[in-house]
Design an enzyme around this catalytic site. Structure first.
Site, PDB file in Angstrom:
ATOM      1  CB  CYS A  80      -0.934  -0.022   1.208  1.00 29.80           C
ATOM      2  SG  CYS A  80      -1.843   1.513   1.413  1.00 29.80           S
ATOM      3  CB  CYS A 117       0.873   1.262   4.380  1.00 29.98           C
ATOM      4  SG  CYS A 117      -0.756   0.845   5.066  1.00 29.98           S
ATOM      5  CG  ASP A 128      -3.416  14.627  -4.342  1.00 26.68           C
ATOM      6  OD1 ASP A 128      -4.344  13.891  -3.967  1.00 26.68           O
ATOM      7  OD2 ASP A 128      -2.810  14.442  -5.423  1.00 26.68           O
ATOM      8  CG  HIS A 152      -4.377  -0.847   4.933  1.00 30.94           C
ATOM      9  ND1 HIS A 152      -3.850  -0.168   3.851  1.00 30.94           N
ATOM     10  CD2 HIS A 152      -5.272  -1.720   4.427  1.00 30.94           C
ATOM     11  CE1 HIS A 152      -4.412  -0.629   2.747  1.00 30.94           C
ATOM     12  NE2 HIS A 152      -5.269  -1.575   3.064  1.00 30.94           N
ATOM     13  CG  ASN A 209     -12.960  10.059  -4.888  1.00 32.70           C
ATOM     14  OD1 ASN A 209     -14.033  10.653  -4.956  1.00 32.70           O
ATOM     15  ND2 ASN A 209     -11.814  10.585  -5.304  1.00 32.70           N
ATOM     16  CB  THR A 238      -6.776   5.877  -7.912  1.00 32.98           C
ATOM     17  OG1 THR A 238      -6.354   6.987  -7.123  1.00 32.98           O
ATOM     18  CG2 THR A 238      -7.711   6.343  -9.024  1.00 32.98           C
ATOM     19  CG  HIS A 273      -4.405   3.706   3.460  1.00 37.50           C
ATOM     20  ND1 HIS A 273      -3.382   3.059   4.145  1.00 37.50           N
ATOM     21  CD2 HIS A 273      -4.917   4.611   4.339  1.00 37.50           C
ATOM     22  CE1 HIS A 273      -3.288   3.548   5.376  1.00 37.50           C
ATOM     23  NE2 HIS A 273      -4.218   4.506   5.516  1.00 37.50           N
ATOM     24  CG  HIS A 324      -7.554   8.768   0.210  1.00 37.38           C
ATOM     25  ND1 HIS A 324      -7.498   7.450  -0.206  1.00 37.38           N
ATOM     26  CD2 HIS A 324      -7.919   9.492  -0.866  1.00 37.38           C
ATOM     27  CE1 HIS A 324      -7.797   7.404  -1.483  1.00 37.38           C
ATOM     28  NE2 HIS A 324      -8.072   8.633  -1.924  1.00 37.38           N
TER      29      HIS A 324
END
Ligand code: 5GP
Ligand code: ZN
Length: 114
Positions: A4, A7, A30, A46, A87, A95, A98, A100
């Site tokens: 991930c 992570c 971002d 996670h 999302n 996409t 994990h 967010h």
């Protein structure tokens, strides 16, 4: 979760532009901003997506939103306003698996998106 990407950011294996960190969450810029201010807030645990959230995770969710408010103030967008986006899953356009929350601000954001 070894593979991930978020992570790996939490573990410091991938660099990030950190905005806030505590024992439960991390917030960073971002890499591909959609607005002048585009911050991601993630739990250090996670959690794959909002759809896999469990009852025990409710504390981290409320913590994320309280800190989102503070980050909005710190980034100077509290007065002009901002949008928080999650999302979830394929149709939601997620996409990175994990969970967010995006904080977007610094410009007028159209809704619904074009
Ligand atoms: P999603 O589309 O899953 O809601 O959002 C994932 C977000 O993660 C995207 O906006 C993407 O630009 C961002 N992102 C993906 N990889 C990285 C990375 O390595 N570093 C940072 N800072 N952001 C990333
Ligand atoms: Zn992860």
């Amino acid at each position: 979760m070894d593979s991930c990407i978020f992570c790996k950011i939490i573990k410091g294996e991938i660099p990030c532009n950190k905005v806030y960190e505590d024992e439960k969450i991390l917030a960073f810029k971002d890499i591909s901003p959609e607005a002048p201010v585009h911050i991601l807030i993630i739990p250090k645990k996670h959690i794959e997506s909002l759809s896999t959230l469990e009852e025990d995770d409710k504390d981290v969710i409320s913590h994320i939103f309280i800190k989102a408010k503070e980050i909005g103030e710190k980034m100077g967008i509290a007065q002009s306003g901002y949008r928080i986006v999650n999302n979830c899953g394929v149709d939601g356009g997620q996409t990175v698996s994990h969970m967010h929350f995006h904080i977007l601000g610094g410009r007028s954001l159209q809704w619904p998106p074009g």
